[in-house]
Write an enzyme that holds these catalytic residues in place. Structure first.
Site, PDB file in Angstrom:
ATOM      1  N   LYS A  29      -4.688  -5.110 -26.425  1.00  0.00           N
ATOM      2  CA  LYS A  29      -3.664  -4.421 -25.623  1.00  0.00           C
ATOM      3  C   LYS A  29      -3.866  -2.907 -25.666  1.00  0.00           C
ATOM      4  CE  LYS A  29      -1.671  -7.987 -23.940  1.00  0.00           C
ATOM      5  NZ  LYS A  29      -1.655  -8.224 -22.485  1.00  0.00           N
ATOM      6  N   TYR A  77      -4.998  -9.266 -30.965  1.00  0.00           N
ATOM      7  CA  TYR A  77      -4.134  -9.093 -29.790  1.00  0.00           C
ATOM      8  C   TYR A  77      -3.782  -7.616 -29.586  1.00  0.00           C
ATOM      9  CZ  TYR A  77       0.022  -9.607 -26.791  1.00  0.00           C
ATOM     10  OH  TYR A  77       0.948  -9.497 -25.768  1.00  0.00           O
TER      11      TYR A  77
HETATM   12  P1  NAD Z   1       3.205 -16.314 -20.912  1.00  0.00           P
HETATM   13  O1  NAD Z   1       2.362 -16.950 -21.948  1.00  0.00           O
HETATM   14  O2  NAD Z   1       4.532 -16.915 -20.601  1.00  0.00           O
HETATM   15  O3  NAD Z   1       2.395 -16.127 -19.564  1.00  0.00           O
HETATM   16  C1  NAD Z   1       1.058 -15.742 -19.545  1.00  0.00           C
HETATM   17  C2  NAD Z   1       0.479 -16.119 -18.217  1.00  0.00           C
HETATM   18  O4  NAD Z   1      -0.927 -15.827 -18.210  1.00  0.00           O
HETATM   19  C3  NAD Z   1       0.630 -17.611 -17.928  1.00  0.00           C
HETATM   20  O5  NAD Z   1       1.009 -17.787 -16.582  1.00  0.00           O
HETATM   21  C4  NAD Z   1      -0.783 -18.132 -18.177  1.00  0.00           C
HETATM   22  O6  NAD Z   1      -1.079 -19.285 -17.428  1.00  0.00           O
HETATM   23  C5  NAD Z   1      -1.626 -16.954 -17.724  1.00  0.00           C
HETATM   24  N1  NAD Z   1      -2.968 -17.009 -18.273  1.00  0.00           N
HETATM   25  C6  NAD Z   1      -3.328 -17.117 -19.576  1.00  0.00           C
HETATM   26  N2  NAD Z   1      -4.665 -17.197 -19.676  1.00  0.00           N
HETATM   27  C7  NAD Z   1      -5.157 -17.135 -18.413  1.00  0.00           C
HETATM   28  C8  NAD Z   1      -6.452 -17.163 -17.861  1.00  0.00           C
HETATM   29  N3  NAD Z   1      -7.532 -17.279 -18.643  1.00  0.00           N
HETATM   30  N4  NAD Z   1      -6.600 -17.079 -16.516  1.00  0.00           N
HETATM   31  C9  NAD Z   1      -5.516 -16.957 -15.735  1.00  0.00           C
HETATM   32  N5  NAD Z   1      -4.253 -16.934 -16.184  1.00  0.00           N
HETATM   33  C10 NAD Z   1      -4.075 -17.014 -17.520  1.00  0.00           C
HETATM   34  O7  NAD Z   1       3.370 -14.818 -21.395  1.00  0.00           O
HETATM   35  P2  NAD Z   1       4.349 -13.633 -20.933  1.00  0.00           P
HETATM   36  O8  NAD Z   1       5.252 -13.375 -22.074  1.00  0.00           O
HETATM   37  O9  NAD Z   1       4.905 -13.854 -19.582  1.00  0.00           O
HETATM   38  O10 NAD Z   1       3.299 -12.428 -20.904  1.00  0.00           O
HETATM   39  C11 NAD Z   1       2.737 -11.859 -19.740  1.00  0.00           C
HETATM   40  C12 NAD Z   1       1.934 -10.635 -20.136  1.00  0.00           C
HETATM   41  O11 NAD Z   1       2.783  -9.691 -20.790  1.00  0.00           O
HETATM   42  C13 NAD Z   1       0.805 -10.947 -21.118  1.00  0.00           C
HETATM   43  O12 NAD Z   1      -0.315 -10.152 -20.809  1.00  0.00           O
HETATM   44  C14 NAD Z   1       1.406 -10.556 -22.461  1.00  0.00           C
HETATM   45  O13 NAD Z   1       0.414 -10.234 -23.383  1.00  0.00           O
HETATM   46  C15 NAD Z   1       2.260  -9.379 -22.055  1.00  0.00           C
HETATM   47  N6  NAD Z   1       3.357  -9.097 -22.990  1.00  0.00           N
HETATM   48  C16 NAD Z   1       4.326 -10.012 -23.275  1.00  0.00           C
HETATM   49  C17 NAD Z   1       5.332  -9.685 -24.176  1.00  0.00           C
HETATM   50  C18 NAD Z   1       6.449 -10.629 -24.535  1.00  0.00           C
HETATM   51  O14 NAD Z   1       7.257 -10.285 -25.411  1.00  0.00           O
HETATM   52  N7  NAD Z   1       6.598 -11.781 -23.928  1.00  0.00           N
HETATM   53  C19 NAD Z   1       5.360  -8.426 -24.779  1.00  0.00           C
HETATM   54  C20 NAD Z   1       4.349  -7.519 -24.458  1.00  0.00           C
HETATM   55  C21 NAD Z   1       3.361  -7.856 -23.572  1.00  0.00           C
END
Ligand code: NAD
Length: 250
Positions: A162, A158
Site C-alpha cells: 500500500k 500488505y
Molecule cells: P474486499 O475484499 O471486500 O474487496 C476486494 C475486491 O477486490 C473484491 O471485489 C475482489 O474480488 C477484488 N479482487 C481481489 N483480487 C483480485 C484480482 N486478482 N483481480 C481482480 N479483482 C480482485 O475489500 P475492500 O475492503 O472492499 O477493499 C477494497 C480496497 O480498499 C482494497 O484495495 C483494500 O486493500 C483497500 N482498503 C480497505 C480497507 C478496509 O478497511 N476495508 C482499508 C484500507 C484500504
C-alpha cells in the site's frame, strides 16, 4: 449548478463487485458515469451490482479478468476505451490482504499481495492512461491504505504494497500532468467490509480507541471521496493522498 457530476464519463472500478469497490461503482453511476465493474471471481455478485445500478437509472456493465495478469489488465482497459469511445476514470480498487508477522510471511503470499495490489494497479493504470493521453483528460485513483502510511504490526507485506501505491501515485501524477491526467490516492482507515470482518473482539476495540471519530467507516464514505477526486471540480489536485480514516492517522 450541481457539482461533482460525472455525466458522459466512462469509469472503470476494479474489484467492484463488493465492499468499497461496489460502493464506488454505485456512487460514480449515481453521479452520471457509465461504470464498468471488474471482477475476478463472483460473477453473481458483479451482476447484482450492475442490476442495482441499472434499477436506479444508471449505466453499468461487468467484465472479468485477474488484475495480477498484466497483459489481461492492459487489454481490458483498451477494450473498454475502444468499445465505449474513451475511459475517463480509473478506480484501482482491487486488492488482497494476507496478514502475518514478518517472520511468518510466506513468499507466495508476499508475491500474491504485490501481484494484485501493486502490479495489478500499475497495469490497469498503464492501460487506462494510454487512452486518457489521447483524450487529454483522465482521473486515476488508487486505493491505498492507512497502514501504508502508519504501518501495522502483522501486515508487513500488505503495508509495503500500500505504501508502494503512494510512490506510484506521485510518480504518475508527475508523468501525466501535462496531459491533464490527475493521479491521486485514497487511504481508508478501518472500513466495514468483507476484508475486515475477521477483526473482532479486543482487536476491534483496540482499533476503535485509536479512531477519534470512535467508529469504523462505511464503504460509502470512501466512495464519496473517490467521486470527488473523479470530478472536474478536483482538477487542481494531483499526487495527493486523501485520508478517509476518522482521524486514525493525521
Ligand atoms: P474486499 O475484499 O471486500 O474487496 C476486494 C475486491 O477486490 C473484491 O471485489 C475482489 O474480488 C477484488 N479482487 C481481489 N483480487 C483480485 C484480482 N486478482 N483481480 C481482480 N479483482 C480482485 O475489500 P475492500 O475492503 O472492499 O477493499 C477494497 C480496497 O480498499 C482494497 O484495495 C483494500 O486493500 C483497500 N482498503 C480497505 C480497507 C478496509 O478497511 N476495508 C482499508 C484500507 C484500504
Amino acid at each position: 449548478m450541481s457539482m461533482f457530476r460525472l455525466d458522459g464519463m466512462v469509469a472503470v472500478v476494479t474489484g467492484g463487485s463488493r465492499g468499497i469497490g461496489r460502493a464506488c461503482a454505485e456512487v460514480l453511476a449515481a453521479q452520471g458515469a457509465h461504470v464498468v465493474v471488474t471482477y475476478v471471481r463472483g460473477a453473481d455478485e458483479a451482476a447484482k451490482v450492475v442490476a442495482a445500478i441499472q434499477e436506479n437509472g444508471g449505466k453499468a456493465e461487468a467484465i472479468a479478468f485477474d488484475v495480477a495478469d498484466m497483459k489481461a489488465s492492459e487489454d481490458a482497459m483498451s477494450d473498454v476505451a475502444k468499445r465505449l469511445g474513451k475511459l475517463d476514470i480509473l478506480v484501482a480498487n482491487a486488492g488482497v490482504a494476507i496478514d502475518g508477522l514478518l517472520l511468518r510471511v510466506k513468499e507466495e503470499d508476499f508475491d500474491r499481495i504485490f501481484d494484485v495490489n501493486v502490479k495489478g494497479s500499475l497495469a490497469c493504470a498503464r492501460g487506462a492512461i494510454k487512452s486518457m493521453m489521447r483524450a487529454r483528460f483522465g482521473r486515476v485513483i488508487f486505493l491505498s491504505s492507512v497502514v501504508g502510511e502508519m504501518g501495522n504490526a502483522g501486515q508487513s507485506a500488505y503495508a509495503a504494497s500500500k505504501a508502494a501505491l503512494l510512490g506510484l501515485t506521485k510518480t504518475l501524477a508527475r508523468e501525466y500532468a501535462s496531459r491533464n491526467i490527475t493521479v491521486n490516492a485514497i487511504t481508508p482507515g478501518f472500513i466495514d467490509t468483507d476484508m475486515t470482518t475477521s477483526i473482532q473482539g479486543d482487536a476491534k476495540e483496540g482499533m476503535l480507541k485509536a479512531i477519534p471519530l470512535g467508529r469504523t467507516g462505511r464503504a460509502a464514505e470512501v466512495a464519496a471521496a473517490v467521486a470527488f477526486l473523479s470530478s472536474k471540480e478536483a482538477s487542481y489536485i494531483t499526487g495527493e493522498t486523501l485520508r478517509v480514516n476518522g482521524g486514525m492517522y493525521m
